[in-house]
Design an enzyme around this catalytic site. Structure first.
Site, PDB file in Angstrom:
ATOM      1  CB  CYS A   7       8.123   0.730  25.344  1.00  0.00           C
ATOM      2  SG  CYS A   7       7.428   0.553  23.479  1.00  0.00           S
ATOM      3  CG  ASP A   8      11.764   0.234  26.921  1.00  0.00           C
ATOM      4  OD1 ASP A   8      10.664  -0.596  27.583  1.00  0.00           O
ATOM      5  OD2 ASP A   8      12.501   0.077  25.575  1.00  0.00           O
ATOM      6  CB  CYS A  36       9.672   1.296  21.869  1.00  0.00           C
ATOM      7  SG  CYS A  36       7.685   2.184  22.378  1.00  0.00           S
TER       8      CYS A  36
END
Length: 306
Positions: free
Chosen positions: A136-137, A133
């Site tokens: 997300c990261d 992701c």
């Protein structure tokens, strides 16, 4: 006879539990025996969920979701649903533990699993340099050298997005042509930070506490080479968990559960779906939670009208 049974946990399932419990529907949430909490249980730092300015661990966030659902009276069963019959007015749900439940409505929150490469240490290095992701990261890889694996629109989109943070993004694809749309390809290939490595696949992951490099294998001649990396983003698709219902309910061309517009209504009356099992695009905790809210309200309205 239950008013509502929720199959699956994660942000969507637990949010549906919170809302249906607060509506007095006394939901039963069947959360799975081994994967309760969903994909966020595999995530380390979560910094983009509203309300937690300092961030928190994925399992901690899901523990909070569960505690809130239970506070309002959601009954949580740690078991696996092995069979359902959703076509009649009475929905039948059977578990691996041998129990059979009946309900007027069912909310499906079974999620989708990111497709893995199937490499040794892939799970071990998840959250330690290996991610599925970018949204997300990506923030954790500022001025780092990273790679994206894949050849579809998702891979192009992730590679382009990650150039906001990384100093270099390798785009690794096992063929010499991409299946991504032309506009997505053009956008990615025009970015000076992105370098494409064609006809290559990842054979091994290396690193102790975190990812340090990968072994690349040429898919044409079988030769290998090493590539130093700080991060690896895997974008080879995801698989919605629909095996329970695929022969009973209408699915999209991508095998996600089909719902009506912005609602959670499926092709079967009294059956609602939410979260990643209906969403091939966004796949965020916050969108899944919002979707769980929609499903709970739809189920509540359905019960009030029947």
């Amino acid at each position: 006879m239950r008013d509502v049974i929720i199959i699956g946990s994660g942000p969507a399932g637990y949010t549906a539990g919170i809302y249906t419990a607060r509506a007095g529907l006394k939901p039963l949430l069947i959360a799975s025996s081994v994967e309760a909490g969903g994909e966020l249980m595999k995530t380390t730092e979560v910094e983009n969920f509203p309300g937690f300015p300092e961030g928190l661990q994925g399992p901690e966030l899901m523990a909070n979701f569960q505690a809130q659902a239970e506070r309002f009276g959601t009954e949580i069963l740690l078991d696996d649903v092995v069979e359902v019959d959703l076509k009649g007015d009475v929905k039948i749900v059977k578990t691996g533990g041998g129990e059979t439940f009946e309900a007027k409505t069912v909310i499906l929150a079974t999620g989708a699993a990111y497709r893995e490469l199937g490499l040794p240490r892939e799970k071990e290095l998840s959250g330690h340099g290996v991610s599925w992701c970018a949204t997300c990261d990506g923030f954790f890889f500022r001025e780092k050298t990273i790679a994206v694996v894949g050849g579809g629109d998702s891979a192009m989109e992730e590679a382009s997005f990650l150039t906001r943070f990384a100093s270099k993004v390798h785009l690794i694809h096992r063929r010499d042509t991409f299946k991504a749309s032309k506009i997505m390809q053009d956008r990615a290939l025009a970015n000076p930070k992105i370098e494409v490595i064609y006809n290559s696949e990842i054979a091994e992951l290396h690193g102790d506490a975190k990812l340090e490099s990968v072994t690349l294998r040429n898919t044409v001649d079988g030769s290998t080479s090493e590539l130093a990396l700080d991060g690896l983003f895997i974008a080879v698709g995801n698989d919605p968990r629909v095996w329970l219902v695929e022969n009973q309910i209408e699915l999209t061309a991508e095998k996600f559960i089909q719902v009506e517009g912005r609602s959670s209504k499926t092709s079967l009356p009294g059956v609602f779906a939410c979260g990643d099992v209906i969403d091939p695009t966004y796949r965020q905790a916050i969108t899944a939670a919002g979707s769980g809210c929609v499903a709970a309200l739809d189920a509540e309205h359905y019960l009030a009208n029947h």
